[in-house]
Design a protein around this motif. Structure first.
Motif, short mmCIF file in Angstrom:
data_model
loop_
_atom_site.label_atom_id
_atom_site.label_comp_id
_atom_site.label_asym_id
_atom_site.label_seq_id
_atom_site.Cartn_x
_atom_site.Cartn_y
_atom_site.Cartn_z
N GLU A 32 50.05 11.18 9.58
CA GLU A 32 50.05 10.17 8.53
C GLU A 32 49.80 10.80 7.16
O GLU A 32 50.47 10.46 6.18
CB GLU A 32 48.97 9.12 8.81
CG GLU A 32 49.28 8.21 9.98
CD GLU A 32 48.11 7.31 10.32
OE1 GLU A 32 48.32 6.32 11.04
OE2 GLU A 32 46.97 7.59 9.88
N ASP A 33 48.83 11.71 7.10
CA ASP A 33 48.49 12.36 5.84
C ASP A 33 49.69 13.14 5.30
O ASP A 33 49.97 13.12 4.09
CB ASP A 33 47.30 13.30 6.01
CG ASP A 33 45.99 12.55 6.22
OD1 ASP A 33 45.96 11.34 5.96
OD2 ASP A 33 45.00 13.20 6.64
N PHE A 34 50.39 13.82 6.20
CA PHE A 34 51.56 14.58 5.76
C PHE A 34 52.65 13.64 5.26
O PHE A 34 53.25 13.87 4.19
CB PHE A 34 52.11 15.45 6.89
CG PHE A 34 53.27 16.30 6.47
CD1 PHE A 34 53.06 17.53 5.86
CD2 PHE A 34 54.57 15.86 6.64
CE1 PHE A 34 54.13 18.31 5.43
CE2 PHE A 34 55.65 16.63 6.21
CZ PHE A 34 55.42 17.86 5.61
N MET A 35 52.93 12.57 6.00
CA MET A 35 53.96 11.61 5.59
C MET A 35 53.61 10.99 4.24
O MET A 35 54.48 10.85 3.37
CB MET A 35 54.11 10.52 6.65
CG MET A 35 54.54 11.00 8.01
SD MET A 35 56.31 11.32 8.14
CE MET A 35 56.96 9.66 8.26
N ASN A 36 52.34 10.63 4.08
CA ASN A 36 51.93 10.01 2.81
C ASN A 36 51.98 11.00 1.66
O ASN A 36 52.24 10.61 0.51
CB ASN A 36 50.54 9.40 2.95
CG ASN A 36 50.57 8.10 3.76
OD1 ASN A 36 51.52 7.33 3.67
ND2 ASN A 36 49.55 7.88 4.58
N SER A 37 51.73 12.28 1.94
CA SER A 37 51.89 13.29 0.89
C SER A 37 53.35 13.39 0.47
O SER A 37 53.66 13.59 -0.71
CB SER A 37 51.36 14.65 1.36
OG SER A 37 52.23 15.25 2.30
N CYS A 38 54.26 13.23 1.43
CA CYS A 38 55.69 13.20 1.10
C CYS A 38 56.01 12.00 0.21
O CYS A 38 56.73 12.13 -0.79
CB CYS A 38 56.54 13.12 2.38
SG CYS A 38 56.49 14.59 3.43
N LEU A 39 55.47 10.85 0.57
CA LEU A 39 55.76 9.63 -0.17
C LEU A 39 55.19 9.63 -1.58
O LEU A 39 55.61 8.84 -2.43
CB LEU A 39 55.22 8.41 0.59
CG LEU A 39 55.97 8.04 1.87
CD1 LEU A 39 55.22 6.98 2.65
CD2 LEU A 39 57.36 7.55 1.54
N SER A 40 54.23 10.50 -1.83
CA SER A 40 53.59 10.54 -3.15
C SER A 40 54.43 11.29 -4.18
O SER A 40 54.12 11.23 -5.37
CB SER A 40 52.21 11.22 -3.04
OG SER A 40 52.35 12.61 -2.77
N HIS A 41 55.51 11.95 -3.76
CA HIS A 41 56.35 12.66 -4.72
C HIS A 41 57.01 11.66 -5.67
O HIS A 41 57.31 10.52 -5.30
CB HIS A 41 57.43 13.46 -4.00
CG HIS A 41 56.92 14.70 -3.34
ND1 HIS A 41 56.46 15.79 -4.04
CD2 HIS A 41 56.80 15.03 -2.02
CE1 HIS A 41 56.07 16.74 -3.20
NE2 HIS A 41 56.26 16.30 -1.97
#
Length: 282
Positions: A170-179
């Protein structure tokens, strides 16, 4: 002698042409309407903002310019292919393809925001395609609801350890979405790191939830593979002799699996999202 040489050259060119691989552009995504069905939960990122709409225009224009795909595959029930294309025909003609005032909020978001329509329909229309291709099959039972009870006496790892691996994903996916840019989001979601996190959850953890008499974990993992293999077969069997470029649009978890399948399919040449954007200007 010259005639034999000419025939040999013609045969060589003909065989080479017939063996030319089909380019498969694989795009793994977060679900734009964020229904919350996946094990890993992600933050909201509205696809309807001007910035994200500009991103979709940019991405689809690049794909059209470089590949102009003959077929676009989306994560829609394969058995409902005809229904999907009734909607696509309306969309292509510029008519409303859904009636917002007849739908609840959940379904309104699905039709207005889901990647099937926002990306799949948009891309297919720009390519001049007559149809959009459904590929999904979700009738394989994958019993995540039983996982906690199965881990109560598991000697190898605990439910909190499983939850920690979900949190890492989840943390990785959300880091992607923060771009900031949608292109950067999708580059992140289609990275080797994301694919490894997704597949690793099944292989490193879930496959081990077994005992000597019951193989719950291996059955769960096999079910996930089965669903994706059926989806992939739906794609394989829809390919025609004239197809040179196709696009697969799916959730990031499915893309992690299909990346592996495409690489081992002799008919196909995998085109990554990074390759799609390579050399593109904005």
């Amino acid at each position: 002698m010259r005639m034999l040489l000419l025939l040999f050259l013609l045969l060589t060119v003909s065989v080479a042409y017939s063996q030319q691989k089909i380019n498969v552009i694989l795009i793994g995504l977060y679900h734009f309407n964020n229904p919350g069905f996946d094990e890993g939960k992600v933050n909201e990122r509205s696809i309807l903002t001007k910035e994200n709409q500009d991103g979709l225009e940019h991405i689809t224009n690049i794909i059209i310019e470089k590949y102009k795909p003959e077929k676009v595959f989306v994560e829609y029930d394969y058995a409902e292919h005809d229904k999907l294309n009734v909607l696509y025909s309306l969309y292509k003609s510029g008519a409303a393809y859904y009636k917002a005032d007849t739908l609840n909020d959940f379904n309104k978001r699905f039709y207005a925001e889901n990647e099937i329509f926002q990306l799949g329909f948009r891309l297919a229309k720009k390519a001049g395609n007559d149809s959009v291709y459904a590929m999904d099959y979700d009738r394989v039972p994958i019993r995540f609801n039983l996982l906690k009870s199965k881990l109560e006496n598991n000697p190898y790892f605990t439910f909190p350890e499983y939850k920690a691996s979900i949190t890492a994903m989840e943390d990785f996916m959300n880091s992607c979405l923060s771009h900031e840019k949608l292109e950067e989001v999708l580059l992140c979601l289609n990275s080797d790191e994301q694919y490894a996190l997704n597949k690793g959850l099944y292989i490193s953890f879930l496959n081990r939830v077994n005992d000597s008499t019951e193989f719950f974990g291996s059955d769960l993992v096999a079910s996930w593979y089965k669903r994706n293999l059926i989806m992939y077969a739906n794609i394989q069997n829809a390919i025609g002799a004239a197809d040179k470029n196709i696009v697969i649009i799916a959730g990031a978890g499915h893309a992690a699996m299909m990346d592996e399948f495409i690489k081992n399919d002799k008919r196909f040449n995998l085109v990554t999202f990074a390759q799609v954007l390579s050399g593109a200007q904005k």
